[in-house]
Design an enzyme around this catalytic site. Structure first.
Site, PDB file in Angstrom:
ATOM      1  N   LYS A  22      55.935 -51.462  38.786  1.00  0.00           N
ATOM      2  CA  LYS A  22      56.030 -52.151  37.535  1.00  0.00           C
ATOM      3  C   LYS A  22      54.241 -52.184  37.051  1.00  0.00           C
ATOM      4  O   LYS A  22      54.578 -54.535  37.680  1.00  0.00           O
ATOM      5  CB  LYS A  22      56.464 -52.778  36.781  1.00  0.00           C
ATOM      6  CG  LYS A  22      56.718 -53.277  36.006  1.00  0.00           C
ATOM      7  CD  LYS A  22      58.309 -54.137  34.799  1.00  0.00           C
ATOM      8  CE  LYS A  22      58.031 -54.740  33.874  1.00  0.00           C
ATOM      9  NZ  LYS A  22      59.489 -54.574  33.512  1.00  0.00           N
TER      10      LYS A  22
ATOM     11  N   GLU B 131      56.949 -55.276  41.235  1.00  0.00           N
ATOM     12  CA  GLU B 131      56.281 -55.676  39.401  1.00  0.00           C
ATOM     13  C   GLU B 131      55.347 -57.031  40.184  1.00  0.00           C
ATOM     14  O   GLU B 131      55.591 -58.145  40.245  1.00  0.00           O
ATOM     15  CB  GLU B 131      57.265 -56.491  38.988  1.00  0.00           C
ATOM     16  CG  GLU B 131      56.487 -56.686  37.548  1.00  0.00           C
ATOM     17  CD  GLU B 131      57.217 -57.498  36.375  1.00  0.00           C
ATOM     18  OE1 GLU B 131      58.476 -57.680  36.887  1.00  0.00           O
ATOM     19  OE2 GLU B 131      56.935 -57.528  35.311  1.00  0.00           O
TER      20      GLU B 131
HETATM   21  C1  5MM Z   1      62.026 -59.321  29.773  1.00  0.00           C
HETATM   22  O1  5MM Z   1      61.400 -60.362  30.956  1.00  0.00           O
HETATM   23  C2  5MM Z   1      61.261 -60.870  31.962  1.00  0.00           C
HETATM   24  C3  5MM Z   1      62.434 -61.580  32.490  1.00  0.00           C
HETATM   25  O2  5MM Z   1      61.069 -62.742  32.470  1.00  0.00           O
HETATM   26  P1  5MM Z   1      61.710 -64.258  32.903  1.00  0.00           P
HETATM   27  O3  5MM Z   1      61.855 -63.984  34.529  1.00  0.00           O
HETATM   28  O4  5MM Z   1      60.684 -64.986  33.172  1.00  0.00           O
HETATM   29  O5  5MM Z   1      62.543 -64.508  31.921  1.00  0.00           O
HETATM   30  C4  5MM Z   1      60.257 -60.414  32.718  1.00  0.00           C
HETATM   31  O6  5MM Z   1      60.501 -60.064  34.259  1.00  0.00           O
HETATM   32  C5  5MM Z   1      60.041 -59.033  32.131  1.00  0.00           C
HETATM   33  O7  5MM Z   1      60.289 -57.733  32.752  1.00  0.00           O
HETATM   34  C6  5MM Z   1      58.193 -58.203  32.912  1.00  0.00           C
HETATM   35  O8  5MM Z   1      57.621 -59.401  33.057  1.00  0.00           O
HETATM   36  C7  5MM Z   1      57.869 -56.926  31.585  1.00  0.00           C
HETATM   37  O9  5MM Z   1      58.370 -58.114  30.391  1.00  0.00           O
HETATM   38  P2  5MM Z   1      57.163 -58.029  29.284  1.00  0.00           P
HETATM   39  O10 5MM Z   1      57.253 -58.469  27.504  1.00  0.00           O
HETATM   40  O11 5MM Z   1      55.990 -59.035  29.759  1.00  0.00           O
HETATM   41  O12 5MM Z   1      57.002 -56.452  28.684  1.00  0.00           O
END
Ligand code: 5MM
Length: 341
Positions: free
Chosen positions: A220, A178
């Site tokens: 991702k 990602e």
């Molecule tokens: C769910 O959010 C994930 C965890 O974020 P942190 O490590 O900052 O707490 C994040 O990695 C998420 O998997 C991705 O960014 C995609 O989430 P979004 O909200 O952008 O769909």
């Protein structure tokens, strides 16, 4: 490494009609989400909330291919003592685990970040595999500003992503790679396109150098999209057309699947964009969602920490999961949103 098995799992993660639930908010992020709905972020509340999602039978069995967990969740039990990871397995979805340990400031590069967590990763992966995780996730964060991203930030993050991916495959775990280019700034869609292209090209170069088998991974990425503060917001059609053009130029067909992050898009926007991409014709890889916020904002609000709202929270989650499941086949229509629970 059994590449046939890695490829089988990666392919199942992006099966048409299904996508990934990113429920891997770290303690700081889930606290922010709970603050927004007036819920205290205790271990019990985090457990109850995630148990509500994983017990949403319709959503989990029909539209969710896999769930990304945070370390706390993978070891937690439901109220009745069943491990939460078992609830996911029983629904037919594949359990996964976030293994990065967040970001740190990148020395010599003001305002830029590098993702950390490679130390002892091999040992951690072994324990996660024994617990049942069959895929993992590592997120690199690239910000756009007038002088950033630097090539330094892009290349150290790509290097770490590839190191992580190689360690995962050696542990028989499918890596979700990602590299997120943030949509927080005032840049336009073309600047996002250009930065994301550099990031993806550098990431795939590192993956090749470090001998990662592309057939056994999932990408991702962010979409090619206007920054949130950009006065000119690209249309759904432009986002879809530019994102697909970008991905076709950068992502080899050997990669079984691409699962987008939502990155701060509204729930409906994230669905509409994915749907529009599928309307553009056939694609060389599976293309679906791996949303966090765009799948969970509605159920979080509906639940609001109250046991009597669990059914409403599950209905809200099932609705968003179904909408995105349809979008992953190009079968979504905005009129379906009005029929929400
Ligand atoms: C769910 O959010 C994930 C965890 O974020 P942190 O490590 O900052 O707490 C994040 O990695 C998420 O998997 C991705 O960014 C995609 O989430 P979004 O909200 O952008 O769909």
């Amino acid at each position: 490494m059994n590449l046939t098995e890695l490829n089988r799992i990666a392919t199942a993660m992006v099966a048409p009609g299904k996508g990934i639930l990113a429920a891997d908010e770290s303690s700081g992020t889930i606290k922010k989400r709970f603050d927004a709905i007036g819920v205290e972020s205790t271990e019990e509340n985090r457990r109850d909330y995630r148990e509500m999602l994983f017990r949403s039978k319709d959503a989990m069995s029909q539209y969710i291919s896999g769930v990304i967990l945070y370390d706390e969740t993978i070891w937690q039990n439901a109220k009745d003592g069943t491990p939460l990871i078992k609830l996911i397995e029983q629904s037919g979805a594949i359990p996964g685990i976030k293994v990065d340990e967040g970001t740190q400031g990148l020395p010599m590069c003001p305002g830029e970040l590098v993702t950390v967590g490679l130390d002892k990763l091999a040992e951690r992966l072994k324990k996660y595999y024994e617990r049942g995780a069959r895929f993992a996730k590592w997120r690199a964060v690239i910000d756009i500003g007038s002088d950033i991203p630097s090539m330094t930030a892009i290349s150290v993050n790509a290097h770490a992503l590839a190191r992580y991916a190689a360690l995962c495959q050696a542990a028989q775990i499918v890596p979700i790679v990602e590299p997120e280019v943030l949509m927080d700034g005032d840049h336009d869609i073309d600047r996002c396109y250009e930065v994301t292209q550099r990031v993806l090209n550098t990431t795939f170069q590192e993956l090749r150098v470090q001998r990662v088998a592309l057939e056994g991974m999932v990408l991702k990425p962010n979409m090619a999209i206007s920054g949130k503060k950009c006065p000119k917001q690209a249309s759904v059609e432009e986002v879809a057309e530019k994102t697909i053009r970008l991905l076709k130029a950068c992502v080899p067909a050997a990669v079984p699947g691409i699962a987008f992050l939502s990155g701060g898009q509204s729930d409906e926007q994230a669905t509409a964009h994915l749907n529009a991409m599928h309307k553009l014709g056939s694609l060389p890889w599976g293309l679906t969602f791996s949303y966090g916020r765009a799948l969970q904002a509605a159920p979080q609000k509906a639940w609001s920490g109250r046991p009597e709202n669990v059914a409403a929270g599950q209905r809200a989650f099932s609705h968003r999961a179904r909408m995105n499941g349809l979008a992953s086949k190009g079968e979504w229509q905005s009129s379906l949103e009005q029929k929400a629970a």
